[in-house]
Design an enzyme around this catalytic site. Structure first.
Site: not given
Ligand code: HAX
Length: 434
Positions: A240, A270, A317, A326, A372
């Site tokens: 964002s 996000h 994250h 937070r 979140d």
């Molecule tokens: N559950 C299961 N698997 C997860 C995970 C979770 N909560 N978080 C990360 N992983 C997985 C990823 O999908 C990725 O898998 P692949 O290798 O198969 O693609 C692997 O772990 C490595 O990911 P990462 O490097 O730890 O995390 P990223 O930086 O790629 O992604 C995210 C960060 C926040 C998008 C991710 O942790 C996620 O999808 N979390 C759940 C959704 C969420 O809570 N989003 C809100 C984040 C905070 C925010 O921005 N708020 O607005």
């Protein structure tokens, strides 16, 4: 008293020679290197953006202008007898780097109040949305529709000095921010209260007025202020904030930029994660007939999700490597005010169960909860039960940080963003030549 705008002008004048000198004397200094992994991995962690509004430490979490969240909440002025500070005071801090005193906060509260009136056509835009539209789509469009109000846009086309761009952007940002609670509350009334809106109260501050327009009694005003402050900024690389910055780098005005920011926030990885978390918890709640699962049952739910190839919403994250402060602040609030709430107990249990499972699962780099994972249950507790509205409130908060960033981008004359793309074959070529 020096007004906020005067103070900002002074700070900008001090900062401009600093940046010019920095660039002139160090233009070839290497800050980071682009690896193949970063190229294909969403530029994760690549140090390629600048902001002084906030900084996200992987272990410590966010600092606004150098202050930790507990410090921000402790030091900012509060309404009499209140627990949570004025949102307006936070905006002052984000813009200037200084904690405002009562008088300075009141000046900004007044400025916001004067600018609250929303043009009539914005209500019509909202009213004309087809049913089943997501509130984030309506919110983004309502903001976009006000592009015609932009002071910056008018001045820019009339021909003004680059040195003054920030001034008109500042005016636009106050004009927009002051209206966001009203716009969000109107969307709420339209979608969930059959259009029965509650008129704003001119005597109330940003957070209290929002709570009032949503029709929620005290202490929901505290929740509103806490929520807007917690979501205000998370440095510049998140989707964002970065979208807002990118769009504004082409000198798009605040309305175009913040509408884009809202679109970026609306993705499920996000800002929409808070809605997903709540829906997931509600499913568990229903499955359990309202009974709290045992640790073993909860572990099974979590493993079922992971084994189905899904992510655990609210956990993980891109930058953080510890529990998001937070999250911790909301947890402390919940422990104080709603310890016996059944959904809070689900959140509490998830906090015990999920991190060890994610560690064992071995994929997520951060097994800890983010902001979140908690926000939805607090909203539910106080009667804001419409999950798809949560990200709109996130957007109201996030606009504070992004507006502050855009004003400073303009003040310091940051360039239009234009990174270079390569084809896959070119990257393979580069690798071969190494
Ligand atoms: N559950 C299961 N698997 C997860 C995970 C979770 N909560 N978080 C990360 N992983 C997985 C990823 O999908 C990725 O898998 P692949 O290798 O198969 O693609 C692997 O772990 C490595 O990911 P990462 O490097 O730890 O995390 P990223 O930086 O790629 O992604 C995210 C960060 C926040 C998008 C991710 O942790 C996620 O999808 N979390 C759940 C959704 C969420 O809570 N989003 C809100 C984040 C905070 C925010 O921005 N708020 O607005």
């Amino acid at each position: 008293m020096v007004t906020l705008k005067q103070k900002l002008a002074e700070k900008i004048n001090q900062e401009r020679p600093r940046i010019r000198k920095l660039i002139k004397e160090n233009c070839d200094t290497v800050i980071d290197t682009v690896t193949v992994e970063k190229l294909f991995g969403g530029m994760r962690g690549l140090k390629c953006l600048v902001t002084d509004i906030s900084y996200l430490d992987p272990d410590e979490g966010i600092r606004y202008r150098g202050y930790t969240l507990p410090d921000v909440f402790k030091k900012l002025p509060k309404p009499p007898g209140a627990e949570m500070p004025y949102v307006e005071g936070l905006y002052y801090l984000l813009l200037t780097g200084d904690i405002p005193n009562e008088e300075e906060t009141n000046e900004l509260i007044d400025e916001f109040r004067k600018r609250r009136i929303v043009p009539r056509y914005v209500y019509e835009v909202i009213d004309n949305f087809p049913s089943l539209s997501h509130p984030m789509t309506i919110f983004s469009t309502a903001i976009l529709s006000m592009h015609r109000e932009s002071f910056f846009d008018r001045k820019f086309h009339g021909g003004v000095s680059k040195m003054d761009y920030w001034d008109y952007t500042y005016e636009d940002s106050l004009n927009l921010l002051a209206k966001l609670p009203e716009i969000a509350a109107y969307i709420y009334a339209k979608l969930y209260r059959e259009g029965n809106r509650i008129q704003q109260n001119p005597d109330m501050d940003f957070g209290s007025n929002f709570a009032h327009m949503l029709g929620k009694a005290k202490p929901y005003d505290e929740v509103s202020r806490m929520y807007f402050i917690l979501h205000a900024d998370h440095e510049s690389g998140n989707v964002s904030a970065h979208t807002g910055h990118l769009v504004s780098s082409a000198l798009a005005d605040i309305y175009l930029s913040i509408s884009s920011m809202v679109n970026g926030l609306a993705g499920p990885l996000h800002g929409l994660a808070n809605q997903t978390v709540l829906e997931w918890i509600m499913q568990l709640h229903e499955k359990m007939d309202g009974k709290l699962p045992s640790q073993a049952e909860m572990k099974q739910f979590v493993w079922d999700m992971l084994n189905a190839g899904q992510v655990i919403p609210g956990y993980g994250h891109a930058v953080l490597r510890k529990t998001d402060p937070r999250y911790t602040m909301q947890r402390e609030f919940a422990l104080k005010h709603m310890k016996t709430d059944v959904l809070f107990k689900f959140v509490d249990l998830l906090y015990k169960v999920v991190p060890p499972i994610l560690k064992e699962h071995g994929k997520a780099k951060n097994p800890w909860p983010n902001v979140d994972a908690h926000s939805g249950v607090i909203q539910m507790h106080y009667g804001v039960t419409e999950h798809d509205f949560y990200t709109v409130m996130f957007g109201v908060g996030r606009a504070l940080g992004v507006c502050a960033n855009i004003i400073w981008d303009r003040a310091l004359g940051y360039s239009i963003e234009r990174p270079k793309s390569l084809t896959t074959a070119m990257i393979e070529d580069i690798i071969k030549k190494k």
